[in-house]
Motif scaffolding. Structure first.
Motif, short mmCIF file in Angstrom:
data_model
loop_
_atom_site.label_atom_id
_atom_site.label_comp_id
_atom_site.label_asym_id
_atom_site.label_seq_id
_atom_site.Cartn_x
_atom_site.Cartn_y
_atom_site.Cartn_z
N VAL A 9 -1.46 0.99 11.23
CA VAL A 9 -0.65 1.73 10.26
C VAL A 9 -1.52 2.18 9.10
O VAL A 9 -2.39 1.43 8.64
N THR A 10 -1.27 3.41 8.62
CA THR A 10 -1.98 3.90 7.44
C THR A 10 -0.99 4.51 6.47
O THR A 10 0.10 4.95 6.84
N SER A 11 -1.37 4.53 5.20
CA SER A 11 -0.71 5.36 4.18
C SER A 11 -1.68 6.45 3.78
O SER A 11 -2.90 6.32 3.96
N ALA A 12 -1.16 7.53 3.21
CA ALA A 12 -2.03 8.59 2.72
C ALA A 12 -3.00 8.02 1.69
O ALA A 12 -2.69 7.08 0.95
N LEU A 13 -4.18 8.60 1.64
CA LEU A 13 -5.24 8.07 0.79
C LEU A 13 -5.05 8.52 -0.67
O LEU A 13 -4.98 9.73 -0.93
N PRO A 14 -4.97 7.60 -1.61
CA PRO A 14 -4.86 8.02 -3.02
C PRO A 14 -6.16 8.66 -3.47
O PRO A 14 -7.25 8.22 -3.09
N LEU A 22 4.39 5.55 -10.19
CA LEU A 22 5.49 5.05 -9.38
C LEU A 22 5.86 6.00 -8.24
O LEU A 22 6.43 5.56 -7.24
N GLY A 23 5.55 7.28 -8.39
CA GLY A 23 5.74 8.20 -7.27
C GLY A 23 4.83 7.86 -6.11
O GLY A 23 5.25 7.85 -4.95
N HIS A 24 3.57 7.55 -6.41
CA HIS A 24 2.66 7.09 -5.37
C HIS A 24 3.17 5.79 -4.74
O HIS A 24 3.13 5.61 -3.52
N MET A 25 3.63 4.87 -5.59
CA MET A 25 3.99 3.54 -5.10
C MET A 25 5.13 3.57 -4.11
O MET A 25 5.26 2.67 -3.28
N LEU A 26 5.96 4.60 -4.17
CA LEU A 26 7.04 4.72 -3.19
C LEU A 26 6.49 4.64 -1.77
O LEU A 26 7.02 3.92 -0.92
N GLU A 27 5.42 5.39 -1.52
CA GLU A 27 4.85 5.41 -0.16
C GLU A 27 4.22 4.08 0.23
O GLU A 27 4.42 3.59 1.34
N TYR A 28 3.46 3.49 -0.69
CA TYR A 28 2.74 2.26 -0.33
C TYR A 28 3.71 1.08 -0.16
O TYR A 28 3.51 0.23 0.71
N PHE A 291 2.05 7.02 7.38
CA PHE A 291 3.11 7.23 6.38
C PHE A 291 2.57 8.19 5.33
O PHE A 291 1.52 7.92 4.72
N ILE A 292 3.26 9.31 5.11
CA ILE A 292 2.78 10.32 4.17
C ILE A 292 3.94 10.94 3.40
O ILE A 292 5.11 10.78 3.78
N GLY A 293 3.63 11.69 2.35
CA GLY A 293 4.61 12.48 1.64
C GLY A 293 4.73 13.87 2.24
O GLY A 293 3.82 14.35 2.93
N LYS A 294 5.83 14.54 1.95
CA LYS A 294 6.09 15.83 2.59
C LYS A 294 5.17 16.94 2.10
O LYS A 294 5.10 18.01 2.72
#
Length: 683
Positions: A9-14, A22-28, A291-294
């Motif tokens: 599993v990965t999240s988008a790279l900051p 907190l917008g970033h933290m939603l994804e993580y 997992f990424i943002g739109k």
């Protein structure tokens, strides 16, 4: 019993050019909860991420700060890592795209694509900054809009009239970096031939790997026709040089997703049970989820799977896309104190409050999620403290007082325990589908049933009656067992609450399978409060501190800020107001009686102001321009006297002094003409 699944599993790279908010933290948080659930169920789930550490923005910021890009990204990675850890985001590996693993993989993938005929070259004409000796991306060029004539617009669109255009259409173009007049210059660029993969992408994007809404959006782009993708940038550029092409660098978005592979490869070197090829080979039977943002769907659902296909690697099992975060129903705002950095939140509130609130709102779609701060307080206090923790606090004391802390054997309400057991598959299904909101609703429904049953039995009343002690123990023992079940279900969301509950319950770390058993003749440890209610004062303090952060960010960057992957974002003008609104501002001459630094604040001065018939206390973020605040004492300035007082963590600010300037050391308090007197109104 089926074999444990092997999941990566990965999240988008900051991006390594700023703080986590907190917008970033939603994804993580979303990703971490899903990973924890998989591990809770016994699956071999590995979670990797990395800082996205390349691009012009990082190069320019490092230059501005007088440090190397390597120093900058190391500093930011330390900050990011600390924020993630305190938000309980449990990466198996948090790496950097500026790594040897990524350099090797990016070069190898590029060479495979080149050898397979998927790389093209051609000359393009771009603006070039003759002073900085660098080509300029569209957002690094400013000039006069060719449509409406508005000055100071960026090279791709006008913020005044909304027109889009080529940078070469701008009138009077200037470099946003140096201010020099750019010149047109040709350069050889390298392109990934994305149209080669049109048929594959049309099939794969409809294979179930994407949510329907995302697949529909991708279909629009596919139907419009794919274009070749420019994957090169010219020196100077902070990134990886393209093999066999001196002075040419991979565009940051080429090596960023390869950073997922690189982070995993770095981890494999330390974890012998993990095999890189087994997870990334074309015929791999493992699972891969992003997992990424739109906002970055095109990179992940078009470019990335095409690159993997062309280089002979497997494609993702699924790409899970979420929406944006709004706060109080609106886009995050620095002026309203709702653009909240992760660190600012952590300075005031428990991370588990936000983890639960996000879980309660996150569905499996791409809708935006709203963090309503009043609802946040009410929901956490009601659900976690008023429902879940309340069960344990109601029952523990009777067991310790009446039976030396030992839970008796028995089941005082089989129908209730059966309901909890029957709910487990549905809750697990909701977690698996990333429908955390449904999982939380079902869990809180069980908590409501448990509390209603305990209230009906009223052990506190029975404890006062003769001959009821055995029933008190039976009710409270079951109450603790039901609490334990709820903790098992909530553990992926609330790992600290779970650990504290495990200590109280005197049990080994709970797994999902433990929900099918009950504790009997079991010794409890002393009960300690497991969670306290959110104090609304702390939420307000967090918002106030975020407004202070705004002062810092504005004074550091002037009217623009580098953001994202090299984007230079201009602060837009505020909305127009009517004259009557402006006339309502009471602007007064003020004499600075005292000026002093605020202990614990990096940017604030505390000013004591005389406005004629009274004194005011005002906090102002001008410390960087006035390191010796005493020099301001005795000076006249101007202040807004009818601004509503604002409570800050350092005290009450009773107005606002007027200042101007680009920021940093160049902030200038505005002063009235000579002869002005304290308290005079400025009209």
């Amino acid at each position: 019993m089926s074999e444990p699944r092997k999941i990566l599993v990965t999240s988008a790279l900051p991006y390594a050019n700023g703080s986590i908010h907190l917008g970033h933290m939603l994804e993580y948080i979303q990703t971490d909860m899903w990973v924890r659930f998989q591990k809770h169920r016994g699956n071999q789930c590995t979670y990797v991420c990395a800082d996205d550490a390349h691009g012009s923005a990082i190069m320019l910021r490092a230059e501005k700060e007088g440090i190397t890009p390597e120093q900058l990204i190391a500093n930011v990675q330390a900050e990011h890592s600390a924020d993630f850890a305190e938000f309980l985001v449990d990466f198996d590996n948090f790496h950097s795209t500026h790594s040897e693993e990524n350099r090797e993989l990016s070069s190898a993938i590029y060479i495979k694509l080149r050898e397979a005929g998927h790389i093209a070259t051609r000359s393009i004409t771009q603006y070039f900054d003759p002073e900085k000796k660098m080509f300029l991306a569209d957002r690094f060029i400013k000039g006069t809009c060719p449509k409406c004539g508005t000055d100071d617009q960026y090279g791709d669109n006008c913020e005044k009239c909304g027109a889009t255009y080529a940078p070469t259409d701008l009138k009077n173009p200037k470099s946003a970096i140096s201010g020099a007049t750019p010149v047109l210059k040709d350069s050889q660029h390298f392109f990934f031939k994305l149209p080669d993969f049109d048929a594959m992408l049309k099939s794969w994007t409809r294979s179930g790997a994407l949510q329907d809404a995302v697949a529909n959006k991708i279909a629009e782009w596919l139907d419009a026709g794919l274009q070749q993708w420019d994957i090169s940038r010219d020196a100077p550029y902070f990134g990886f040089e393209i093999p066999d092409e001196p002075g040419k660098y991979f565009y940051v978005w080429l090596d960023a997703p390869i950073g997922y592979m690189a982070s995993f490869k770095n981890l494999c070197a330390r974890r012998p049970e993990l095999d890189f090829d087994a997870y990334w080979a074309k015929d791999s039977t493992t699972e891969l989820y992003h997992f990424i943002g739109k906002d970055i769907v095109n990179f992940h659902a078009l470019f990335w799977p095409a690159m993997l296909e062309g280089a002979g690697y497997r494609k993702p099992t699924a790409i899970n896309v979420h929406g944006y975060l709004t706060v109080n129903g609106q886009k995050m705002s620095k002026s309203r104190g709702t653009f909240i950095k992760a660190r600012t939140y952590l300075d005031h509130l428990s991370p588990e409050y936000l983890r639960y609130y996000y879980a309660s709102k996150l569905g499996r779609g791409v809708d935006d999620l709203d963090l309503n701060l009043e609802d946040f307080v009410q929901k956490v206090n009601s659900d976690l403290v008023g429902k879940v923790v309340n069960i344990a606090s109601r029952c523990a004391g009777f067991i310790h007082k009446g039976n030396a802390g030992v839970m008796v054997e028995g089941n005082a309400a089989p129908e209730l325990t059966d309901a909890f057991l029957a709910a487990a598959p549905s809750i697990a299904e909701a977690y698996e589908a990333r429908d955390f909101a449904r999982a939380m609703r079902e869990i809180m429904g069980l908590a409501d049933r448990a509390n209603a049953w305990i209230a009906e039995k009223a052990p506190w009343a029975m404890a006062k009656q003769e001959g009821k002690q055995d029933e008190v123990q039976a009710v409270c023992a079951l109450g603790i067992n039901l609490f334990r079940q709820l903790v098992i279900f909530l553990k992926p969301v609330l790992p600290v609450l779970a650990a504290d509950a495990e200590a109280f319950l005197n049990v080994a770390p709970l797994t999902w399978a433990d929900h099918s058993t009950l504790l009997a003749n079991h010794q409890l440890n002393a009960f300690k409060p497991l969670m306290t209610r959110i104090d609304p004062v702390k939420v307000q303090a967090m918002s106030d501190a975020s407004k202070e952060d705004l002062v810092a960010s504005q004074t550091d960057t002037g009217d623009a800020a580098l953001q994202g992957n090299g984007e230079l974002v201009k602060e837009p003008l505020a909305a127009e107001i009517e004259f009557d609104a402006f006339a309502a501002v009471d602007l007064r001459v003020a004499l600075i009686l005292k000026a002093e630094a605020v202990e614990g604040a990096d940017k604030l001065l505390r000013l004591t102001l005389d406005i004629g018939d009274e004194q005011r206390n005002v906090f102002s973020g001008i410390k960087s321009a006035y390191p010796n605040p005493a020099e301001l004492e005795g000076r006249l300035t101007m202040m807004i006297a009818n601004l509503k007082p604002r409570k800050m963590r350092f005290g009450i600010s009773e107005g606002m002094v007027m200042a101007a300037g680009p920021g940093g050391e160049e902030i200038y308090l505005l002063s009235p003409d000579s002869g002005a007197k304290p308290g005079q109104r400025i009209k």
